[in-house]
Design a protein around this motif. Structure first.
Motif, PDB file in Angstrom:
ATOM      1  N   SER A  13      -5.983 -10.621   4.278  1.00 49.91           N
ATOM      2  CA  SER A  13      -5.873  -9.485   5.186  1.00 49.91           C
ATOM      3  C   SER A  13      -6.440  -8.236   4.528  1.00 49.91           C
ATOM      4  O   SER A  13      -6.337  -8.053   3.316  1.00 49.91           O
ATOM      5  CB  SER A  13      -4.421  -9.256   5.631  1.00 49.91           C
ATOM      6  N   VAL A  14      -7.088  -7.427   5.354  1.00 52.43           N
ATOM      7  CA  VAL A  14      -7.534  -6.104   4.918  1.00 52.43           C
ATOM      8  C   VAL A  14      -6.459  -5.134   5.403  1.00 52.43           C
ATOM      9  O   VAL A  14      -6.170  -5.049   6.589  1.00 52.43           O
ATOM     10  CB  VAL A  14      -8.938  -5.762   5.474  1.00 52.43           C
ATOM     11  N   ASP A  15      -5.846  -4.427   4.472  1.00 49.36           N
ATOM     12  CA  ASP A  15      -4.638  -3.664   4.753  1.00 49.36           C
ATOM     13  C   ASP A  15      -4.968  -2.368   5.491  1.00 49.36           C
ATOM     14  O   ASP A  15      -5.673  -1.495   4.963  1.00 49.36           O
ATOM     15  CB  ASP A  15      -3.931  -3.362   3.435  1.00 49.36           C
ATOM     16  N   TRP A  16      -4.456  -2.252   6.705  1.00 48.16           N
ATOM     17  CA  TRP A  16      -4.698  -1.066   7.519  1.00 48.16           C
ATOM     18  C   TRP A  16      -4.253   0.202   6.787  1.00 48.16           C
ATOM     19  O   TRP A  16      -4.941   1.229   6.818  1.00 48.16           O
ATOM     20  CB  TRP A  16      -3.960  -1.219   8.851  1.00 48.16           C
ATOM     21  N   ALA A  17      -3.108   0.136   6.084  1.00 49.53           N
ATOM     22  CA  ALA A  17      -2.595   1.331   5.404  1.00 49.53           C
ATOM     23  C   ALA A  17      -3.471   1.748   4.225  1.00 49.53           C
ATOM     24  O   ALA A  17      -3.460   2.911   3.825  1.00 49.53           O
ATOM     25  CB  ALA A  17      -1.166   1.082   4.926  1.00 49.53           C
ATOM     26  N   ARG A  18      -4.227   0.820   3.674  1.00 49.95           N
ATOM     27  CA  ARG A  18      -5.186   1.190   2.614  1.00 49.95           C
ATOM     28  C   ARG A  18      -6.471   1.748   3.228  1.00 49.95           C
ATOM     29  O   ARG A  18      -7.071   2.679   2.689  1.00 49.95           O
ATOM     30  CB  ARG A  18      -5.496  -0.014   1.729  1.00 49.95           C
TER      31      ARG A  18
ATOM     32  N   ARG B 298       2.355   4.051   7.685  1.00 43.23           N
ATOM     33  CA  ARG B 298       3.560   4.782   8.089  1.00 43.23           C
ATOM     34  C   ARG B 298       3.295   5.680   9.291  1.00 43.23           C
ATOM     35  O   ARG B 298       4.154   5.816  10.183  1.00 43.23           O
ATOM     36  CB  ARG B 298       4.098   5.612   6.918  1.00 43.23           C
ATOM     37  N   TRP B 299       2.105   6.287   9.326  1.00 37.29           N
ATOM     38  CA  TRP B 299       1.838   7.208  10.431  1.00 37.29           C
ATOM     39  C   TRP B 299       1.846   6.483  11.777  1.00 37.29           C
ATOM     40  O   TRP B 299       2.336   7.026  12.781  1.00 37.29           O
ATOM     41  CB  TRP B 299       0.520   7.950  10.223  1.00 37.29           C
ATOM     42  N   PHE B 300       1.338   5.247  11.798  1.00 39.10           N
ATOM     43  CA  PHE B 300       1.325   4.479  13.044  1.00 39.10           C
ATOM     44  C   PHE B 300       2.737   4.021  13.398  1.00 39.10           C
ATOM     45  O   PHE B 300       3.145   4.069  14.568  1.00 39.10           O
ATOM     46  CB  PHE B 300       0.378   3.287  12.899  1.00 39.10           C
ATOM     47  N   ALA B 301       3.492   3.576  12.394  1.00 39.71           N
ATOM     48  CA  ALA B 301       4.868   3.146  12.636  1.00 39.71           C
ATOM     49  C   ALA B 301       5.702   4.296  13.200  1.00 39.71           C
ATOM     50  O   ALA B 301       6.507   4.106  14.121  1.00 39.71           O
ATOM     51  CB  ALA B 301       5.481   2.610  11.344  1.00 39.71           C
TER      52      ALA B 301
ATOM     53  N   ALA C 173       0.847  -1.188   0.000  1.00 42.48           N
ATOM     54  CA  ALA C 173       0.000   0.000   0.000  1.00 42.48           C
ATOM     55  C   ALA C 173       0.886   1.243   0.000  1.00 42.48           C
ATOM     56  O   ALA C 173       1.872   1.309   0.752  1.00 42.48           O
ATOM     57  CB  ALA C 173      -0.903   0.011   1.228  1.00 42.48           C
ATOM     58  N   PRO C 174       0.571   2.249  -0.814  1.00 43.44           N
ATOM     59  CA  PRO C 174       1.414   3.450  -0.865  1.00 43.44           C
ATOM     60  C   PRO C 174       1.614   4.141   0.474  1.00 43.44           C
ATOM     61  O   PRO C 174       2.622   4.821   0.673  1.00 43.44           O
ATOM     62  CB  PRO C 174       0.669   4.350  -1.855  1.00 43.44           C
ATOM     63  N   ALA C 175       0.676   3.976   1.403  1.00 42.69           N
ATOM     64  CA  ALA C 175       0.792   4.636   2.712  1.00 42.69           C
ATOM     65  C   ALA C 175       1.435   3.749   3.762  1.00 42.69           C
ATOM     66  O   ALA C 175       1.470   4.111   4.944  1.00 42.69           O
ATOM     67  CB  ALA C 175      -0.589   5.081   3.197  1.00 42.69           C
TER      68      ALA C 175
END
Length: 390
Positions: A60-65, A106-109, A15-17
Motif C-alpha cells: 500500500s502507498v500510505d495516503w497519510a504520507r 488525520r485531517w480526513f478522519a 505515518a506521523p500524519a
C-alpha cells in the motif's frame, strides 16, 4: 500469479500524519516503530520473494504520507514510493498497489472519513486520481481498498480501530461510503489499463445452534460481509442492512478479478463467534486453523458470481509453529487446486505476508511471515516455492 501481500503501516510503521500514529501515542495500540524495516530493506526483500518464485507483491502507498495535510502532497514521499515500486520491477516482481489499508490521514478522519459522502467524493476520489497519476506508469495492477466489508465493524462496530465506537448509524454510513468509494476507485483505476482486483475479507458463517441470537448474527454476517458488495459489483445495487438500496449501475463489474482474504471459518454459537471446527489447532490470533473454510468461500463465490475470475489475495496464519503454517499451506493449496479442477477460475494466490510485520493490536508478537524479521526464510516457504516454480 504467486505472490505476497503487505500494508504500509504494518511494514513501514505508522505515518506521523495518520490516525493510527495518534492512536498509538494515546496508548490505544502498541507502537509500530518502523514496522518490519521494509523502508530500509525493500530491495533485499524483493530479491527474497523472487527467489521463492513469489513474483507478485501487493503493497500500500500510505495516503497519510502522500498527503499529510489536506491539499499538500509530499513529493519526497512520492519519490520514495516510486523508488520502491521500481526496485520491485527490477527484481522481477509485479507490483500491485493498494490505496487504503485501514489507516487514514488525520485531517480526513477528522472531517468524518468515509461516513460523509460529500467528504469522500471530494477528497478520496481526488486522492485516487493523484495516485493514478503519480504511480500509474509503474503499477502493474491495483487492489484499491483492503477489506471494505470489514472496515465498518472495526471502526464503528465496536472494533479496536479509530474511532472505536459502537454507533449503528455511523456503521451504516461508513458501510455505504467505503463500498461506494472502493468501487469508484476501481472504476477510475481501470482507466490506467492495468487490472483491478478487490480485497474483500471473506468467511462463511456456520450456525452451531438454532438460537435466535445465532440466527441474527448469521444474518448480519451474510448481509455485511457478502450481500452488500456482491449486489454492488454484480448488479450495481448496494444494500446495507435495512437502509434503502442505492442504484449505481455504472459500478457493476468494475473489478477484473474478485480478490479476497481468508483467515478463518466463522462459527457462531448463542450469537457469539467461536473457533470452528472444534478440535482444530488454534493460531496465535485464536482462530481455528482449518483450510475447509477456504473451500466454503470458493464454493459460495462460484455460486454467487459464476464464471468470475478470482484471486486469493490473502491467505496465511499467525503462528510461531512453522510446521502448522506448512500444513495449513498444503491444505489451502489442495483446496484451491481442487476448486480449479471443478471449474472455479482462480487466477492467483498471495500469501499474507512475506516478512513478519506489525500486527495492529498484537504489536510485534504474532508471526504471519514466510520470512522472519531477521530475514531468515522459514521452511514453510519451500511449499509455495515448489508450487510457484514447479
Amino acid at each position: 500469479m504467486w505472490g505476497t501481500a503487505a500494508s504500509a503501516t504494518q511494514a513501514e510503521g505508522a505515518a506521523p500524519a495518520s490516525d493510527w500514529w495518534e492512536w498509538e501515542r494515546a496508548g490505544r495500540a502498541p507502537l509500530s516503530g518502523d514496522g518490519n524495516g521494509f523502508t530500509a530493506s525493500f530491495a533485499a526483500d524483493f530479491a527474497l520473494y523472487a527467489g521463492l518464485g513469489l513474483r507478485h507483491h501487493r503493497m500500500s502507498v500510505d495516503w497519510a504520507r502522500l498527503e499529510p495535510e489536506e491539499g499538500r502532497h509530499d513529493r519526497a514521499a512520492v519519490a520514495r514510493y516510486r523508488e520502491i515500486i521500481t526496485a520491485a520491477a527490477e527484481a522481477g516482481i509485479t507490483p500491485w498497489l493498494c490505496l487504503h489499508h485501514f489507516t487514514l490521514p488525520r485531517w480526513f478522519a477528522r472531517l468524518g472519513g468515509f461516513a460523509d459522502e460529500d467528504n469522500w467524493r471530494r477528497y478520496w476520489l481526488r486522492h485516487v486520481d493523484f495516485v493514478a497519476e503519480s504511480f500509474g506508469d509503474l503499477a502493474r495492477g491495483w487492489q484499491p481498498v483492503n477489506e471494505p466489508n470489514y472496515y465498518p465493524r472495526i471502526t464503528y462496530g465496536g472494533g479496536p480501530f479509530p474511532p472505536a465506537r459502537k454507533d449503528a448509524d455511523a456503521f451504516n454510513r461508513v458501510s455505504e461510503g467505503i463500498h461506494l468509494a472502493t468501487a469508484e476507485a476501481a472504476l477510475a483505476l481501470r482507466a490506467t489499463g492495468k487490472p483491478v482486483a478487490s480485497i474483500y475479507g471473506l468467511s462463511v458463517p456456520v450456525a452451531l445452534d438454532d438460537s435466535p441470537k445465532t440466527a441474527v448474527r448469521v444474518g448480519n454476517h451474510l448481509a455485511d460481509h457478502w450481500s452488500s458488495w456482491i449486489g454492488l459489483v454484480r448488479d450495481g445495487v448496494l444494500r446495507i442492512r435495512d437502509r434503502p438500496a442505492i442504484d449505481v449501475p455504472h459500478l457493476a463489474n468494475v473489478f477484473d478479478l474478485i480478490g479476497f482474504s481468508y483467515y478463518r471459518t466463522t462459527g457462531i454459537r448463542e450469537g457469539e463467534i467461536v473457533p470452528y471446527p472444534s478440535g482444530a489447532p488454534l493460531s496465535d490470533m485464536g482462530y481455528a486453523v482449518s483450510a475447509d473454510g477456504l473451500r466454503r468461500v470458493l464454493s459460495k463465490l462460484r455460486d454467487d458470481l459464476e464464471g468470475t475470475p478470482l484471486l486469493v489475495a490473502e491467505y496465511g496464519v499467525g503462528t510461531s509453529d512453522d510446521d502448522l503454517r506448512a500444513r495449513y499451506l498444503r491444505d489451502g493449496l489442495t483446496v484451491v487446486n481442487t476448486a480449479i479442477s471443478e471449474g472455479v477460475d482462480v487466477r492467483g494466490f498471495f500469501h499474507w505476508t512475506g516478512v513478519d510485520n506489525y500486527e495492529w493490536m498484537r504489536g510485534h508478537e504474532v508471526s504471519f511471515g514466510l520470512i522472519g524479521k531477521d530475514r531468515a526464510v522459514r521452511p514453510s516457504a519451500a511449499i509455495l516455492k515448489a508450487e510457484a516454480i514447479g
